[in-house]
Design a protein around this motif. Structure first.
Motif, short mmCIF file in Angstrom:
data_model
loop_
_atom_site.label_atom_id
_atom_site.label_comp_id
_atom_site.label_asym_id
_atom_site.label_seq_id
_atom_site.Cartn_x
_atom_site.Cartn_y
_atom_site.Cartn_z
N LEU A 281 33.98 -59.05 -73.41
CA LEU A 281 34.51 -57.71 -73.18
C LEU A 281 33.45 -56.64 -73.47
N GLY A 282 32.60 -56.91 -74.47
CA GLY A 282 31.51 -55.99 -74.76
C GLY A 282 30.51 -55.92 -73.62
N ALA A 283 30.15 -57.11 -73.09
CA ALA A 283 29.24 -57.15 -71.95
C ALA A 283 29.87 -56.52 -70.71
N SER A 284 31.17 -56.72 -70.56
CA SER A 284 31.88 -56.13 -69.41
C SER A 284 31.89 -54.61 -69.49
N ALA A 285 32.05 -54.09 -70.71
CA ALA A 285 32.02 -52.64 -70.89
C ALA A 285 30.66 -52.07 -70.49
N PHE A 286 29.61 -52.83 -70.78
CA PHE A 286 28.26 -52.41 -70.39
C PHE A 286 28.11 -52.40 -68.86
N VAL A 287 28.58 -53.48 -68.21
CA VAL A 287 28.49 -53.59 -66.75
C VAL A 287 29.32 -52.50 -66.08
N TYR A 288 30.42 -52.14 -66.71
CA TYR A 288 31.35 -51.16 -66.13
C TYR A 288 30.66 -49.82 -65.83
N PHE A 289 29.66 -49.45 -66.62
CA PHE A 289 29.02 -48.14 -66.45
C PHE A 289 27.92 -48.14 -65.40
N PHE A 290 27.67 -49.30 -64.77
CA PHE A 290 26.70 -49.35 -63.69
C PHE A 290 27.31 -48.80 -62.41
N ASP A 291 26.54 -48.03 -61.69
CA ASP A 291 26.95 -47.58 -60.38
C ASP A 291 26.70 -48.70 -59.38
N PHE A 292 27.52 -48.75 -58.31
CA PHE A 292 27.38 -49.85 -57.36
C PHE A 292 26.10 -49.77 -56.53
N ASP A 293 25.55 -48.59 -56.40
CA ASP A 293 24.23 -48.50 -55.76
C ASP A 293 23.18 -49.20 -56.62
N GLN A 294 23.31 -49.04 -57.94
CA GLN A 294 22.39 -49.73 -58.85
C GLN A 294 22.60 -51.24 -58.81
N ILE A 295 23.87 -51.67 -58.81
CA ILE A 295 24.17 -53.10 -58.75
C ILE A 295 23.62 -53.69 -57.45
N LYS A 296 23.77 -52.94 -56.37
CA LYS A 296 23.26 -53.43 -55.08
C LYS A 296 21.75 -53.56 -55.10
N ARG A 297 21.06 -52.63 -55.76
CA ARG A 297 19.60 -52.68 -55.81
C ARG A 297 19.09 -53.83 -56.67
N ILE A 298 19.78 -54.11 -57.77
CA ILE A 298 19.29 -55.17 -58.67
C ILE A 298 19.79 -56.55 -58.28
N SER A 299 20.71 -56.63 -57.32
CA SER A 299 21.30 -57.93 -56.96
C SER A 299 20.26 -58.97 -56.50
N PRO A 300 19.20 -58.61 -55.73
CA PRO A 300 18.21 -59.64 -55.38
C PRO A 300 17.48 -60.20 -56.60
N PHE A 301 17.20 -59.33 -57.58
CA PHE A 301 16.50 -59.79 -58.78
C PHE A 301 17.41 -60.68 -59.63
N ALA A 302 18.70 -60.34 -59.69
CA ALA A 302 19.66 -61.18 -60.41
C ALA A 302 19.77 -62.54 -59.75
N TYR A 303 19.81 -62.54 -58.41
CA TYR A 303 19.90 -63.79 -57.66
C TYR A 303 18.67 -64.67 -57.90
N ILE A 304 17.48 -64.06 -57.79
CA ILE A 304 16.24 -64.82 -58.00
C ILE A 304 16.18 -65.36 -59.42
N PHE A 305 16.58 -64.53 -60.40
CA PHE A 305 16.59 -64.97 -61.79
C PHE A 305 17.52 -66.18 -61.96
N GLY A 306 18.71 -66.10 -61.35
CA GLY A 306 19.67 -67.20 -61.47
C GLY A 306 19.13 -68.49 -60.87
N VAL A 307 18.49 -68.40 -59.71
CA VAL A 307 17.92 -69.59 -59.07
C VAL A 307 16.79 -70.18 -59.93
#
Length: 387
Positions: A53-79
């Motif tokens: 829930l603490g981590a979710s509260a942190f994610v909650y304050f991200f704007d979706f434009d930001q999430i969209k921009r960092i999504s390729p880096f998150a994907y590459i990190f996960g792989v």
């Protein structure tokens, strides 16, 4: 129509998360008396809920434009983490239950990277699909096949390394994400129907092979997975070995009858009752009535996410919500189905209830994105579609 606007935050969804936390702790408390480990799983689950829930509260304050921009880096990190897991020594990535799917981190516990990879895949696949649709406003079969190729390439890497672990259950969960998001991506229905027909034909072929030459399935499955299929089809044939878990699971749920035996009064010892088979405890102690209440909570959860997805007009956000719906629906159906013998056992946890830090964190972070979508959705006051 009044042009003044208000944000809509789905407090019902947040309430559901807290209700699942209560159900989880109650069920795990009853289940842990059978555990061979000298561990208080209730306290650990509560800790993971607080962290999640603490981590979710942190994610909650991200704007979706930001999430969209960092999504390729998150994907590459996960792989990259999945690749690292595959090549890591057993001292830090031991083989557990026949799968090399966890990192063992001192003072933290086991971390399963594939649980987070599902979230990374959802946000990146949503970006790929939404960007493609923005670029090709005039859809043709050619552009649809291009989009299908992009989806296939993005999905293939994580899926391949999850299958190499091997973890068939998580691989199917990833596939459910891909299918769900492909279905609403705007691809021509003829292509979708053809793919569906091909998948049905493949499944029918596998069933035919199993009925006539089951040993051929060892080319794609190991003996442990094949034995699970045997035990699923006849759970009481070998109760002391391969079908022990499923047979006792069915007996536990059946013995609960309509209203159950009462809290902490379960008597059937089902292996892994605190994790993948937590639903057996609910069924035995609270019966059909209690199990139906839990299933109803899941129906409401999925319904609220669908409402949020339909209310929101942003294609990227709606695609994310669809991915979350797809993976949650698969997990719920597969877990409850496997403990009652409806589908083969795959080791899939029950979302928000089964003990497990990685699964719980991944689910809470996914739901935090949905809550983020609901809060970022603008609604006109006195509009016709207002609730």
């Amino acid at each position: 129509m009044d042009k003044s606007q208000r944000n809509y935050f789905d407090f019902t969804l947040l309430l559901l998360i807290f209700l699942f936390m209560i159900v989880s702790c109650i069920a795990i408390y009853s289940a842990q008396k059978y555990s061979p480990y000298n561990v208080n799983f209730v306290l650990l689950q509560a800790r993971w809920y607080v962290i999640g829930l603490g981590a979710s509260a942190f994610v909650y304050f991200f704007d979706f434009d930001q999430i969209k921009r960092i999504s390729p880096f998150a994907y590459i990190f996960g792989v990259l983490v999945l690749i690292a897991l595959f090549f890591s020594p057993q001292s830090i990535a031991p083989v557990t239950k026949g799968a090399k799917a966890w990192f063992e981190i001192p003072k933290v516990g086991s971390i399963q990277p594939s649980e987070f990879m599902k979230l990374f895949l959802i946000i990146f696949l949503a970006r790929v699909i939404s960007n493609h649709n923005e670029k090709y406003m005039d859809r043709t079969l050619q552009t649809d096949f291009v989009l299908l190729g992009k989806i296939s390439v993005v999905s293939a890497l994580p899926l391949a390394f999850i299958l190499l672990q091997p973890d068939a259950g998580t691989a199917m969960a990833v596939t459910s994400i891909v299918i769900g998001m492909t279905f609403i991506s705007g691809i021509n229905w003829r292509i979708v129907a053809t793919l569906g027909g091909a998948a049905t034909l493949l499944l029918a072929s596998l069933v035919y092979i199993y009925l006539n030459a089951p040993d051929l399935l060892l080319l794609v499955l190991d003996q442990y997975q094949l034995n699970r299929i045997h035990s699923w089809l006849d759970p009481f044939a070998d109760m002391q070995n391969s079908s022990f878990q499923l047979a006792y699971s069915i007996m536990a749920i059946g013995s609960g009858m309509m209203y159950g035996k009462g809290f902490n009064a379960s008597q059937v010892n089902v292996p892994e009752a605190h994790s993948d088979f937590i639903f057996t405890v609910i069924g035995e102690e609270f019966g059909f009535f209690g199990a139906s209440l839990v299933i109803s909570l899941y129906f409401i959860l999925i319904y609220r996410i669908i409402v949020i997805a339909l209310r929101n007009k942003g294609p990227y956000e709606s695609l994310i919500a669809t991915g979350v719906i797809s993976v949650l629906t698969f997990h719920i159906f597969e877990n409850i189905g496997m403990v009652i013998g409806l589908v083969p056992i795959t080791g899939i946890p029950l979302p928000l209830i089964s003990y497990g830090g990685s699964s719980l964190l991944g689910t809470l972070l996914s739901l935090s994105l949905v809550l983020n979508i609901s809060a970022k959705t603008k609604k006109y006051m006195f509009s016709e579609d207002d609730d």
